[in-house]
Design a protein around this motif. Structure first.
Motif, PDB file in Angstrom:
ATOM      1  N   LYS A   1      43.409  40.708  79.262  1.00  0.00           N
ATOM      2  CA  LYS A   1      42.932  39.644  80.139  1.00  0.00           C
ATOM      3  C   LYS A   1      41.419  39.526  79.953  1.00  0.00           C
ATOM      4  N   VAL A   2      40.950  38.311  79.737  1.00  0.00           N
ATOM      5  CA  VAL A   2      39.535  38.070  79.465  1.00  0.00           C
ATOM      6  C   VAL A   2      39.020  36.998  80.409  1.00  0.00           C
ATOM      7  N   GLU A   3      37.850  37.226  80.990  1.00  0.00           N
ATOM      8  CA  GLU A   3      37.216  36.200  81.809  1.00  0.00           C
ATOM      9  C   GLU A   3      35.697  36.325  81.686  1.00  0.00           C
ATOM     10  N   PRO A   4      34.946  35.249  81.949  1.00  0.00           N
ATOM     11  CA  PRO A   4      33.485  35.333  81.912  1.00  0.00           C
ATOM     12  C   PRO A   4      32.986  36.452  82.808  1.00  0.00           C
ATOM     13  N   SER A   5      31.993  37.188  82.362  1.00  0.00           N
ATOM     14  CA  SER A   5      31.550  38.391  83.079  1.00  0.00           C
ATOM     15  C   SER A   5      30.988  38.092  84.458  1.00  0.00           C
ATOM     16  N   ASP A   6      30.541  36.854  84.702  1.00  0.00           N
ATOM     17  CA  ASP A   6      29.990  36.515  86.015  1.00  0.00           C
ATOM     18  C   ASP A   6      31.069  36.301  87.070  1.00  0.00           C
ATOM     19  N   ASN A   7      32.307  36.166  86.659  1.00  0.00           N
ATOM     20  CA  ASN A   7      33.397  35.961  87.610  1.00  0.00           C
ATOM     21  C   ASN A   7      33.771  37.265  88.304  1.00  0.00           C
ATOM     22  N   GLY A   8      34.414  37.138  89.466  1.00  0.00           N
ATOM     23  CA  GLY A   8      34.718  38.325  90.249  1.00  0.00           C
ATOM     24  C   GLY A   8      36.122  38.884  90.195  1.00  0.00           C
ATOM     25  N   PRO A   9      37.181  38.037  90.027  1.00  0.00           N
ATOM     26  CA  PRO A   9      38.548  38.549  90.169  1.00  0.00           C
ATOM     27  C   PRO A   9      38.884  39.756  89.297  1.00  0.00           C
ATOM     28  N   LEU A  10      38.595  39.688  88.012  1.00  0.00           N
ATOM     29  CA  LEU A  10      38.965  40.791  87.131  1.00  0.00           C
ATOM     30  C   LEU A  10      38.139  42.030  87.432  1.00  0.00           C
ATOM     31  N   PHE A  11      36.863  41.850  87.769  1.00  0.00           N
ATOM     32  CA  PHE A  11      36.016  42.999  88.106  1.00  0.00           C
ATOM     33  C   PHE A  11      36.600  43.744  89.309  1.00  0.00           C
ATOM     34  N   SER A  12      37.045  43.001  90.296  1.00  0.00           N
ATOM     35  CA  SER A  12      37.617  43.613  91.496  1.00  0.00           C
ATOM     36  C   SER A  12      38.866  44.402  91.152  1.00  0.00           C
ATOM     37  N   GLU A  13      39.708  43.832  90.327  1.00  0.00           N
ATOM     38  CA  GLU A  13      40.947  44.491  89.953  1.00  0.00           C
ATOM     39  C   GLU A  13      40.691  45.729  89.098  1.00  0.00           C
ATOM     40  N   LEU A  14      39.683  45.643  88.265  1.00  0.00           N
ATOM     41  CA  LEU A  14      39.328  46.770  87.405  1.00  0.00           C
ATOM     42  C   LEU A  14      39.019  48.025  88.207  1.00  0.00           C
ATOM     43  N   LYS A  15      38.412  47.860  89.348  1.00  0.00           N
ATOM     44  CA  LYS A  15      38.053  49.027  90.160  1.00  0.00           C
ATOM     45  C   LYS A  15      39.296  49.820  90.532  1.00  0.00           C
ATOM     46  N   PHE A  16      40.364  49.106  90.898  1.00  0.00           N
ATOM     47  CA  PHE A  16      41.608  49.815  91.210  1.00  0.00           C
ATOM     48  C   PHE A  16      42.168  50.502  89.972  1.00  0.00           C
ATOM     49  N   TYR A  17      42.278  49.779  88.885  1.00  0.00           N
ATOM     50  CA  TYR A  17      42.893  50.341  87.683  1.00  0.00           C
ATOM     51  C   TYR A  17      42.142  51.564  87.167  1.00  0.00           C
ATOM     52  N   MET A  18      40.816  51.509  87.191  1.00  0.00           N
ATOM     53  CA  MET A  18      40.039  52.621  86.667  1.00  0.00           C
ATOM     54  C   MET A  18      40.139  53.856  87.556  1.00  0.00           C
ATOM     55  N   ARG A  19      40.320  53.656  88.866  1.00  0.00           N
ATOM     56  CA  ARG A  19      40.414  54.793  89.794  1.00  0.00           C
ATOM     57  C   ARG A  19      41.828  55.354  89.894  1.00  0.00           C
ATOM     58  N   ALA A  20      42.828  54.479  89.788  1.00  0.00           N
ATOM     59  CA  ALA A  20      44.173  54.927  90.153  1.00  0.00           C
ATOM     60  C   ALA A  20      45.253  54.661  89.118  1.00  0.00           C
ATOM     61  N   ALA A  21      44.961  54.003  88.007  1.00  0.00           N
ATOM     62  CA  ALA A  21      46.029  53.626  87.084  1.00  0.00           C
ATOM     63  C   ALA A  21      45.837  54.168  85.665  1.00  0.00           C
ATOM     64  N   LYS A  22      45.059  55.223  85.522  1.00  0.00           N
ATOM     65  CA  LYS A  22      44.922  55.814  84.198  1.00  0.00           C
ATOM     66  C   LYS A  22      46.238  56.504  83.835  1.00  0.00           C
ATOM     67  N   PRO A  23      46.646  56.425  82.586  1.00  0.00           N
ATOM     68  CA  PRO A  23      47.950  56.957  82.175  1.00  0.00           C
ATOM     69  C   PRO A  23      48.204  58.406  82.572  1.00  0.00           C
ATOM     70  N   ASP A  24      47.187  59.274  82.473  1.00  0.00           N
ATOM     71  CA  ASP A  24      47.411  60.684  82.809  1.00  0.00           C
ATOM     72  C   ASP A  24      47.659  60.879  84.296  1.00  0.00           C
ATOM     73  N   LEU A  25      46.997  60.086  85.149  1.00  0.00           N
ATOM     74  CA  LEU A  25      47.230  60.170  86.590  1.00  0.00           C
ATOM     75  C   LEU A  25      48.664  59.786  86.932  1.00  0.00           C
ATOM     76  N   ILE A  26      49.110  58.687  86.352  1.00  0.00           N
ATOM     77  CA  ILE A  26      50.468  58.208  86.623  1.00  0.00           C
ATOM     78  C   ILE A  26      51.499  59.199  86.095  1.00  0.00           C
ATOM     79  N   GLN A  27      51.275  59.705  84.885  1.00  0.00           N
ATOM     80  CA  GLN A  27      52.234  60.636  84.294  1.00  0.00           C
ATOM     81  C   GLN A  27      52.335  61.930  85.090  1.00  0.00           C
ATOM     82  N   ASN A  28      51.207  62.433  85.559  1.00  0.00           N
ATOM     83  CA  ASN A  28      51.218  63.659  86.371  1.00  0.00           C
ATOM     84  C   ASN A  28      51.979  63.445  87.673  1.00  0.00           C
ATOM     85  N   TRP A  29      51.804  62.269  88.277  1.00  0.00           N
ATOM     86  CA  TRP A  29      52.511  61.957  89.522  1.00  0.00           C
ATOM     87  C   TRP A  29      54.024  61.887  89.283  1.00  0.00           C
ATOM     88  N   VAL A  30      54.410  61.228  88.210  1.00  0.00           N
ATOM     89  CA  VAL A  30      55.832  61.108  87.871  1.00  0.00           C
ATOM     90  C   VAL A  30      56.453  62.490  87.685  1.00  0.00           C
TER      91      VAL A  30
END
Length: 425
Positions: free
Chosen positions: A71-100
């Motif tokens: 997903k690509v958007e102009p860097s000045d936009n907010g939606p993707l930046f906001s979503e990135l914060k969640f993914y970087m904190r809670a959706a890294k593959p090793d975190l998910i795999q350890n939980w599973v």
């Protein structure tokens, strides 16, 4: 003409953002980890961003069976930046795999984060994020099946989503926008479902300290109007109980076809008051959704359990699972991990009629801490010719319609919600 702005604050139009520009196939993006990714054909376009097939950079072009999307958007936009914060904190593959592994799950329906970064082209900067590729969304299937799902399927979806909610809640976030269009089937396994679009994800418990209950008229009715929680209708920040309440509304709609307040979705006060009235008498609420001989007892118990939760309470996820498992047992079914979307007859009480258009406004970007109190826009409850909330813009041969081939990706760029709660860094 949109309805008048709420009296709580002066009307303020949605933030204008730059539109995304298309990149040619073969463009190479390098993420913050110095890993290269090659773009393929564009498969979707929203108001502010583009969605592309992608693969790890190699000498070959990106094919139609590419396992990733970017997903690509102009860097000045907010939606993707906001979503990135969640993914970087809670959706890294090793975190998910350890939980599973720790919780002995077969899989967890949370998309994995594979990388992100900034890319410059033509003197402009773009933000991008790499994610798994998925298949069809449940809203499309729901409509194709006459807007009703089998009871066994609904209970199974509920069980999978409780797993997801427990995971993201334990990682300090709530989703706040659960709905069929944000539930995607895995690309290669149609028996697996994933909760996507974390654009409204809210960090309710930063550093282990839960947010306090506080009503804010400027933030009333955030979320998707027919499903959003009573707290959200009052302008209260999203919570764990709110996520389970939203899930309950979704399950009820999947079972009976329409929620009692769907006759007037353009009036958020009416919707809020209807939900409050239904919470006061859940048995009567359930009876409005089903005929007397077709009432799912598990949904009555589920909504009663949601009602018992305080704003900062930690839900007893196992109790919610037990309620749904009891529902499976009552119909002589078991959780066999197979999602059967076959049409069932005689399960809907409401007549099939066009649902009133939802009220929505485009979300505020992350660059501002002020909530969006702009005028409400009208938008159809469902949109045709879309890939995960974005218009299909690639040639037909590049856009695949089958569940095993379609390529929607997490996190719709064009919002389907009425505003954004304040985020926490």
């Amino acid at each position: 003409m949109p309805p008048k702005a709420r009296a709580a604050g002066k009307a303020k139009g949605p933030t204008k953002r730059a539109l995304a520009e298309a990149f040619p196939a073969g463009e190479v993006l390098t993420d913050t980890g110095k890993k290269s990714w090659k773009l393929g054909a564009p498969i979707g376009q929203g108001g502010f961003g583009m969605l592309y097939l992608a693969n790890e950079d190699n000498a070959k072009p990106v094919m139609a069976d590419a396992p990733y999307v970017i997903k690509v958007e102009p860097s000045d936009n907010g939606p993707l930046f906001s979503e990135l914060k969640f993914y970087m904190r809670a959706a890294k593959p090793d975190l998910i795999q350890n939980w599973v592994k720790t919780n002995k799950l077969k899989y967890l329906g949370v998309p994995k984060y594979w990388g992100s970064g900034l890319h410059e082209k033509g003197g402009k900067r773009y933000r991008f994020m790499v994610m798994d590729r998925f298949g069809l969304d449940l809203q499309k299937i729901f409509e194709e099946r006459g807007k009703v799902f089998p009871r066994k399927l609904v209970i199974q979806l509920g069980l999978r989503l409780i797993d997801v909610l427990e995971y993201i809640h334990e990682h300090e976030y709530v989703h706040a926008d659960i709905k069929a269009s944000n539930l995607l089937l895995a690309q290669k396994n149609p028996n697996q479902v994933y909760l996507v679009d974390y654009g409204l994800a809210y960090r309710y418990c930063p550093e282990g300290k839960p947010k306090e209950y506080k009503e804010d008229p400027k933030r009333c009715h955030d979320g998707t109007i027919e499903f959003t929680s009573i707290d959200a209708h009052k302008g209260v920040s999203p919570s764990r109980r709110g996520d389970l309440e939203i899930l309950g509304y979704c399950m009820l709609q999947w079972l009976c076809g329409r929620l009692p307040w769907e006759d007037n979705l353009q009036d958020p006060i009416y919707v809020r008051d209807s939900k409050i009235k239904c919470r006061e008498n859940i048995k009567e609420f359930i009876s409005k959704c089903f005929s007397s001989d077709n009432t799912p007892g598990e949904m009555l118990k589920f909504m009663e359990e949601v009602k018992s939760l305080g704003y900062t309470d930690k839900p007893n996820y196992q109790k919610f699972r037990a309620i749904l498992q009891e529902g499976l047992k009552s119909i002589g079914a078991t959780d066999d991990d197979k999602l059967d979307f076959s049409v069932v007859s005689g399960s809907r009480k409401f007549s099939k009629q066009k649902t009133t258009k939802r009220k929505k406004v485009e979300e505020k970007g992350e660059s501002s801490n002020e909530p969006d109190t702009g005028p409400v826009k009208k938008k159809a409850a469902t949109k045709k010719n879309e890939v995960n909330g974005m218009e299909k813009n690639a040639p037909k041969k590049q856009l695949v319609e089958k569940a095993t081939q379609t390529s929607p990706a997490p996190a719709a760029i064009k919002r389907r919600t009425r505003g954004r709660p304040k985020k926490n860094a």
